[in-house]
Scaffold this active site. Structure first.
Site, PDB file in Angstrom:
ATOM      1  N   HIS A  74       0.847  -1.198   0.000  1.00  0.00           N
ATOM      2  CA  HIS A  74       0.000   0.000   0.000  1.00  0.00           C
ATOM      3  C   HIS A  74       0.885   1.253   0.000  1.00  0.00           C
ATOM      4  O   HIS A  74       0.670   2.172  -0.791  1.00  0.00           O
ATOM      5  CB  HIS A  74      -0.920  -0.014   1.223  1.00  0.00           C
ATOM      6  CG  HIS A  74      -1.548   1.306   1.553  1.00  0.00           C
ATOM      7  ND1 HIS A  74      -2.525   1.883   0.783  1.00  0.00           N
ATOM      8  CD2 HIS A  74      -1.325   2.185   2.564  1.00  0.00           C
ATOM      9  CE1 HIS A  74      -2.884   3.042   1.311  1.00  0.00           C
ATOM     10  NE2 HIS A  74      -2.161   3.257   2.387  1.00  0.00           N
ATOM     11  N   ASP A 133       6.927  23.318 -25.060  1.00  0.00           N
ATOM     12  CA  ASP A 133       6.880  21.915 -24.629  1.00  0.00           C
ATOM     13  C   ASP A 133       7.930  21.740 -23.540  1.00  0.00           C
ATOM     14  O   ASP A 133       8.568  22.703 -23.126  1.00  0.00           O
ATOM     15  CB  ASP A 133       7.174  20.964 -25.812  1.00  0.00           C
ATOM     16  CG  ASP A 133       6.574  19.574 -25.571  1.00  0.00           C
ATOM     17  OD1 ASP A 133       6.765  19.024 -24.477  1.00  0.00           O
ATOM     18  OD2 ASP A 133       5.915  19.045 -26.486  1.00  0.00           O
ATOM     19  N   TRP A 142       7.384  -0.324   4.068  1.00  0.00           N
ATOM     20  CA  TRP A 142       7.984   0.293   2.881  1.00  0.00           C
ATOM     21  C   TRP A 142       9.409   0.738   3.153  1.00  0.00           C
ATOM     22  O   TRP A 142      10.185   0.957   2.229  1.00  0.00           O
ATOM     23  CB  TRP A 142       7.136   1.466   2.405  1.00  0.00           C
ATOM     24  CG  TRP A 142       7.348   2.762   3.125  1.00  0.00           C
ATOM     25  CD1 TRP A 142       6.917   3.071   4.380  1.00  0.00           C
ATOM     26  CD2 TRP A 142       8.039   3.923   2.640  1.00  0.00           C
ATOM     27  NE1 TRP A 142       7.292   4.345   4.707  1.00  0.00           N
ATOM     28  CE2 TRP A 142       7.978   4.900   3.653  1.00  0.00           C
ATOM     29  CE3 TRP A 142       8.691   4.246   1.444  1.00  0.00           C
ATOM     30  CZ2 TRP A 142       8.555   6.169   3.514  1.00  0.00           C
ATOM     31  CZ3 TRP A 142       9.261   5.508   1.315  1.00  0.00           C
ATOM     32  CH2 TRP A 142       9.195   6.452   2.338  1.00  0.00           C
ATOM     33  N   SER A 170      12.860   6.748 -13.314  1.00  0.00           N
ATOM     34  CA  SER A 170      11.825   7.555 -13.958  1.00  0.00           C
ATOM     35  C   SER A 170      11.707   8.927 -13.293  1.00  0.00           C
ATOM     36  O   SER A 170      11.652   9.953 -13.977  1.00  0.00           O
ATOM     37  CB  SER A 170      10.502   6.801 -13.882  1.00  0.00           C
ATOM     38  OG  SER A 170       9.423   7.664 -14.099  1.00  0.00           O
ATOM     39  N   SER A 171      11.722   8.952 -11.942  1.00  0.00           N
ATOM     40  CA  SER A 171      11.591  10.233 -11.236  1.00  0.00           C
ATOM     41  C   SER A 171      12.765  11.143 -11.529  1.00  0.00           C
ATOM     42  O   SER A 171      12.594  12.346 -11.697  1.00  0.00           O
ATOM     43  CB  SER A 171      11.548  10.034  -9.728  1.00  0.00           C
ATOM     44  OG  SER A 171      10.625   9.101  -9.373  1.00  0.00           O
ATOM     45  N   HIS A 213      13.427  11.569   4.362  1.00  0.00           N
ATOM     46  CA  HIS A 213      12.844  12.821   4.809  1.00  0.00           C
ATOM     47  C   HIS A 213      12.679  13.833   3.687  1.00  0.00           C
ATOM     48  O   HIS A 213      11.587  14.380   3.528  1.00  0.00           O
ATOM     49  CB  HIS A 213      13.520  13.419   6.038  1.00  0.00           C
ATOM     50  CG  HIS A 213      12.557  14.384   6.665  1.00  0.00           C
ATOM     51  ND1 HIS A 213      11.478  13.974   7.400  1.00  0.00           N
ATOM     52  CD2 HIS A 213      12.407  15.706   6.508  1.00  0.00           C
ATOM     53  CE1 HIS A 213      10.715  15.012   7.703  1.00  0.00           C
ATOM     54  NE2 HIS A 213      11.256  16.086   7.167  1.00  0.00           N
ATOM     55  N   GLU A 263      12.135  13.061   0.808  1.00  0.00           N
ATOM     56  CA  GLU A 263      11.037  12.467   0.041  1.00  0.00           C
ATOM     57  C   GLU A 263       9.680  13.001   0.505  1.00  0.00           C
ATOM     58  O   GLU A 263       8.798  13.245  -0.320  1.00  0.00           O
ATOM     59  CB  GLU A 263      11.090  10.940   0.162  1.00  0.00           C
ATOM     60  CG  GLU A 263       9.877  10.192  -0.354  1.00  0.00           C
ATOM     61  CD  GLU A 263       9.736  10.209  -1.871  1.00  0.00           C
ATOM     62  OE1 GLU A 263      10.705  10.598  -2.541  1.00  0.00           O
ATOM     63  OE2 GLU A 263       8.657   9.855  -2.377  1.00  0.00           O
ATOM     64  N   TYR A 292       9.010  15.869   1.545  1.00  0.00           N
ATOM     65  CA  TYR A 292       8.817  17.205   0.967  1.00  0.00           C
ATOM     66  C   TYR A 292       8.670  17.128  -0.543  1.00  0.00           C
ATOM     67  O   TYR A 292       8.001  17.974  -1.139  1.00  0.00           O
ATOM     68  CB  TYR A 292       9.944  18.145   1.399  1.00  0.00           C
ATOM     69  CG  TYR A 292       9.839  18.385   2.888  1.00  0.00           C
ATOM     70  CD1 TYR A 292       8.814  19.155   3.386  1.00  0.00           C
ATOM     71  CD2 TYR A 292      10.688  17.760   3.785  1.00  0.00           C
ATOM     72  CE1 TYR A 292       8.639  19.322   4.741  1.00  0.00           C
ATOM     73  CE2 TYR A 292      10.530  17.921   5.149  1.00  0.00           C
ATOM     74  CZ  TYR A 292       9.504  18.704   5.622  1.00  0.00           C
ATOM     75  OH  TYR A 292       9.330  18.844   6.960  1.00  0.00           O
ATOM     76  N   SER A 347      -1.146  27.228  -3.685  1.00  0.00           N
ATOM     77  CA  SER A 347      -0.761  28.625  -3.870  1.00  0.00           C
ATOM     78  C   SER A 347      -1.303  29.208  -5.168  1.00  0.00           C
ATOM     79  O   SER A 347      -1.317  30.424  -5.343  1.00  0.00           O
ATOM     80  CB  SER A 347       0.767  28.767  -3.872  1.00  0.00           C
ATOM     81  OG  SER A 347       1.301  28.252  -2.688  1.00  0.00           O
ATOM     82  N   HIS A 358      15.234  12.107  12.972  1.00  0.00           N
ATOM     83  CA  HIS A 358      14.052  12.149  13.850  1.00  0.00           C
ATOM     84  C   HIS A 358      13.113  10.980  13.569  1.00  0.00           C
ATOM     85  O   HIS A 358      12.155  10.780  14.305  1.00  0.00           O
ATOM     86  CB  HIS A 358      13.322  13.494  13.756  1.00  0.00           C
ATOM     87  CG  HIS A 358      12.687  13.794  12.438  1.00  0.00           C
ATOM     88  ND1 HIS A 358      12.650  15.044  11.894  1.00  0.00           N
ATOM     89  CD2 HIS A 358      12.056  12.994  11.547  1.00  0.00           C
ATOM     90  CE1 HIS A 358      12.021  14.999  10.730  1.00  0.00           C
ATOM     91  NE2 HIS A 358      11.659  13.771  10.490  1.00  0.00           N
ATOM     92  N   HIS A 359      13.371  10.227  12.487  1.00  0.00           N
ATOM     93  CA  HIS A 359      12.572   9.026  12.237  1.00  0.00           C
ATOM     94  C   HIS A 359      13.080   7.851  13.059  1.00  0.00           C
ATOM     95  O   HIS A 359      12.494   6.781  13.017  1.00  0.00           O
ATOM     96  CB  HIS A 359      12.631   8.637  10.757  1.00  0.00           C
ATOM     97  CG  HIS A 359      11.978   9.646   9.866  1.00  0.00           C
ATOM     98  ND1 HIS A 359      10.661   9.586   9.506  1.00  0.00           N
ATOM     99  CD2 HIS A 359      12.467  10.763   9.277  1.00  0.00           C
ATOM    100  CE1 HIS A 359      10.357  10.610   8.728  1.00  0.00           C
ATOM    101  NE2 HIS A 359      11.429  11.344   8.568  1.00  0.00           N
ATOM    102  N   THR A 361       7.244  26.638   7.328  1.00  0.00           N
ATOM    103  CA  THR A 361       5.910  26.102   7.047  1.00  0.00           C
ATOM    104  C   THR A 361       4.846  27.053   7.580  1.00  0.00           C
ATOM    105  O   THR A 361       3.823  27.293   6.931  1.00  0.00           O
ATOM    106  CB  THR A 361       5.750  24.708   7.676  1.00  0.00           C
ATOM    107  OG1 THR A 361       6.907  23.932   7.349  1.00  0.00           O
ATOM    108  CG2 THR A 361       4.537  23.995   7.126  1.00  0.00           C
ATOM    109  N   LYS A 382       4.260  29.872   5.256  1.00  0.00           N
ATOM    110  CA  LYS A 382       3.372  29.529   4.141  1.00  0.00           C
ATOM    111  C   LYS A 382       1.910  29.540   4.575  1.00  0.00           C
ATOM    112  O   LYS A 382       1.056  30.116   3.910  1.00  0.00           O
ATOM    113  CB  LYS A 382       3.739  28.153   3.577  1.00  0.00           C
ATOM    114  CG  LYS A 382       5.137  28.122   2.998  1.00  0.00           C
ATOM    115  CD  LYS A 382       5.456  26.780   2.391  1.00  0.00           C
ATOM    116  CE  LYS A 382       5.027  26.711   0.971  1.00  0.00           C
ATOM    117  NZ  LYS A 382       5.857  27.426   0.034  1.00  0.00           N
ATOM    118  N   ARG A 407       1.578   0.205  15.396  1.00  0.00           N
ATOM    119  CA  ARG A 407       1.234   0.136  13.983  1.00  0.00           C
ATOM    120  C   ARG A 407       1.675  -1.208  13.420  1.00  0.00           C
ATOM    121  O   ARG A 407       2.407  -1.951  14.075  1.00  0.00           O
ATOM    122  CB  ARG A 407       1.902   1.287  13.225  1.00  0.00           C
ATOM    123  CG  ARG A 407       3.408   1.258  13.279  1.00  0.00           C
ATOM    124  CD  ARG A 407       4.020   2.545  12.744  1.00  0.00           C
ATOM    125  NE  ARG A 407       3.944   2.612  11.286  1.00  0.00           N
ATOM    126  CZ  ARG A 407       4.835   3.239  10.515  1.00  0.00           C
ATOM    127  NH1 ARG A 407       5.870   3.851  11.060  1.00  0.00           N
ATOM    128  NH2 ARG A 407       4.693   3.268   9.221  1.00  0.00           N
TER     129      ARG A 407
END
Lengths: 528, 182
Positions: free
Chosen positions: A80, A109, A145, A172-173, A256, A258, A260, A271, A305-306, A331, A334, A453
């Site tokens: 998932h 283009d 994951w 690809s990314s 991390h 990722e 963002y 925005s 921090h993870h 943040t 924003k 979890r």
């Protein structure tokens, strides 16, 4: 959405339209076609990943084991996440970038159109490779994951396939990111200076740099897993002198930034939407750019921090705690700028604006629970609990996904030439928002009460909140069928959209007819 | 259509950046080792301590606990001779761990040490340890393996209890052979 192209017959462009037949989609180098392909792919993956989420929520509806065995449950949580992150939300935003970035900067283009075609067409193969692991001996990856060793090294035959799929998705990314940067830097209309660029373009420019910086690190990390599993190396094998914690550092050095990569394009879309429906220019445009850049920089120095609970020195815990909390500052800039944009604005609440407003409220809730998790002593309590699940789903679903859905409603008339059904859009919004909160809000409570979890069964005191959460998840999932219906209806026809579509819309993409012709801005426009 | 400032080499530069970051992922491996060596955290306690100077033993004592761990499928019996010791700082002590090979084949084992709390590991000095070398065991062989250690008197005063943990691994290729032949 092929109608977008076929309806431009009335357009008196001298050049040819799209090729005929299905092979058009295979060989296309047109940014609008490729954007459409990305968006359709991600919509399909939303339902594939969503079906897996519903397997999870069905199993968790009551305590005890009802539908699936624990190993398959773990495969579902793992797949998932991988599908939703790499197959759904990232391709969705690349699709938006393909469609909108050239039109927003007055370019004809993307800069590297053939590379663009390749970037997309890797995805269906990588996605199939990843999904095929479900049918392999030993099942799909079931280690989460994050693929932490040594657990992930116990995956059966699926491990190398999953790793190659991640390599391809990353490839690809990276190619997509290179294309976007080169387009933005080299192909802008000559009168569009960097700080005149719309915020969606800015957030994507920064996101693309993040992608190029961290996707290769993930590729390196999973390559080390691969060689540990099959070629006798010991990067993460304690038996050979390696250290499993090293993988966590490498993974989160990618992981991390990722998060963002996933949220910044949503910031960009919001925005664009909020000023349109406030009929005011975005408040503090330049400060938004600097805030986005600050968030991107900080994302590189907060990864640990993870993993506060791995046993790091006090100085490390303090550093990562404080630098993480620092992210709340840009943040906050924003969030306050979006709010100030609406201040004394002439507001109207069409569906895109509703999704943007829900984004603003609910993403902020996810941001605050993130601040709670940043506090080291509290994190030891929250770590690996459902509170973490609630936190990251609040920033990813009503955060990133609402940004994408809002963007789809916002630009659908530009893509198809027709207005979507506003009444159904509002229904979709209210159902989605109600059920998303019903799903994820109770997870805060069970998490704080101690429910871990990634478990298929749980103690009975968590039963009521889990039942509520499961009802919410099914409601949320089925509400998205309405979204598909609205899109199909809009593609097939409806009230004709004007070029500007929204009376408060401002920007180059609103100066071309709706639907956008197959080729736009072959002559560079003049930007005020 | 290019803007005047268009950079033809930009795609190439970005490819180089991507490749450099791929390399950086691997560079994190030695960087992590250096970082752990400096701070003494992680699993970097499996080497002899070069600078063991037996100073005047201090009056302060701490409890050292001994832990033995096996991963799920490891074909060993493995346990410490004593559960814990009261240790005077700066003084040399010796103890043993017992290991037995539960297969018929010759196996090579390796013990990986870890000290908790992690910040105390640089004060835990091992002069002799079975973890410094590979341990070869004939089929069914069991024996005691020695360990000589001291705790540095510079140990921060808030620590009064140390845990020394060993995880015993068999050489992976050997285990594969043993499993496939049984």
């Amino acid at each position: 959405m092929s109608e977008a192209a076929t309806h431009n017959a009335h357009d008196d462009h001298h050049d040819h339209g799209p090729a005929k037949g299905l092979l058009r989609w295979v060989f296309t180098t047109n940014h609008k076609d490729i954007g459409t392909l990305y968006l359709i792919f991600s919509l399909i993956m939303l339902f594939v990943g969503g079906a897996m989420a519903l397997v999870i929520r069905a199993e968790l509806f009551e305590p005890g084991l009802q539908f699936v065995n624990p190993d398959f449950f773990n495969q579902m949580t793992t797949m998932h996440a991988l599908i939703m992150i790499f197959g759904m939300i990232m391709p969705a935003f690349v699709g938006f970038a393909n469609w909108m970035v050239p039109m927003m900067i007055g370019a004809p283009d993307m800069a590297l159109p053939r590379l663009n075609n390749w970037s997309f067409w890797i995805l269906p193969f990588a996605g199939t490779l990843l999904l095929s692991t479900l049918f392999m001996e030993g099942g799909a990856p079931a280690s989460g994951w994050t693929l932490y060793p040594p657990l992930s090294l116990q995956t059966g035959n699926a491990l190398p396939y999953a790793i190659f799929a991640i390599h391809l998705l990353g490839f690809s990314s990276i190619m997509g990111a290179i294309n976007i940067i080169v387009t933005i830097m080299n192909m802008r209309a000559p009168t569009m200076s960097l700080l005149k660029m719309p915020l969606f373009v800015w957030t994507w420019l920064i996101t693309a740099y993040l992608l190029i910086a961290v996707m290769p690190v993930l590729a390196g990390g999973v390559t080390m897993l691969l060689t540990d599993a099959f070629f006798g190396t010991s990067f993460f094998q304690a038996a050979g002198g390696g250290d499993p914690v090293l993988f966590q550092h490498i993974f989160w050095f990618f992981g991390h930034p990722e998060v963002y990569i996933i949220i910044l394009p949503a910031f960009g879309i919001v925005s664009q939407i909020i000023p349109t429906f406030s009929r005011k220019p975005l408040f503090g445009h330049d400060s938004m750019v600097y805030a986005t850049a600050s968030i991107a920089f900080l994302s590189f120095i907060v990864w640990a921090h993870h993993m506060f609970t791995v046993g790091m020195p006090l100085a490390g815990q303090l550093f990562f705690m404080l630098s993480t909390m620092l992210i709340a500052v840009p943040t906050g800039v924003k969030v306050f700028n979006w709010t100030a944009t609406m201040w004394k604005g002439s507001l109207s609440f069409e569906t895109p604006m509703l999704f943007a407003l829900a984004f603003l409220f609910l993403f902020t809730i996810g941001g605050f629970s993130g601040l709670m998790l940043a506090i080291v002593p509290a994190d030891f309590q929250y770590h690996d609990s459902y509170f973490v699940v609630a936190h990251f789903h609040y920033v990813l679903v009503p955060g990133a996904l609402f940004g994408a859905i809002g963007g789809a409603y916002y630009w659908l008339p530009k893509w198809t030439g027709y207005m979507y059904d506003e009444t159904l859009g509002k229904w979709h919004f209210w159902l989605t928002t109600f059920f998303v909160n019903l799903t994820f809000f109770p997870q805060h409570f069970v998490g704080l009460a101690g429910m871990p979890r990634r478990i298929p069964d749980y103690a009975v005191q968590f039963a009521d909140f889990n039942a509520i959460s499961s009802v919410g998840a099914f409601g949320f999932g089925f509400s998205q069928l309405l979204f598909v219906y609205i899109i199909i209806k809009c593609v097939r026809g409806g009230q004709k959209a004007t070029a500007q579509v929204w009376d408060g819309a401002d920007g180059l993409e609103w100066t071309v007819p709706s639907p956008a012709p197959y080729h736009t801005f072959e002559e560079a426009p003049i930007v005020k | 259509m290019n803007t005047p400032q268009a950079d033809r080499w930009l795609p190439g530069k970005l490819v180089v950046l991507a490749l450099a970051m791929f390399g950086f992922g691997f560079l994190l491996v030695p960087l992590y080792q250096v970082f752990c060596d400096i701070t003494g955290i992680g699993q970097r306690t499996g080497v002899p301590t070069a600078d063991v100077v037996v100073e005047q033993p201090s009056d302060r004592t701490v409890t050292v606990e001994f832990v033995a761990t096996l991963n799920q499928y490891a074909p060993w019996e493995f346990r410490p001779a004593v559960q814990s010791m009261e240790v005077q700082l700066g003084k040399l002590y010796d103890t043993t761990y017992f290991a037995q090979n539960l297969t018929e084949q010759t196996l090579i084992g390796r013990a990986v040490p870890s000290v908790a709390p992690g910040t105390a590991s640089k004060y835990f000095k091992k002069t002799e340890c079975f973890c410094f070398t590979e341990q070869e065991f004939a089929g069914d062989e069991g024996r005691d393996m020695g360990l000589v250690f001291s705790v540095d008197p510079a140990l921060p005063s808030h620590i009064d209890r140390l845990t020394l943990s060993y995880t015993f691994f068999a050489d992976r290729t050997e285990v594969a052979q043993a499993n496939s032949s049984t």
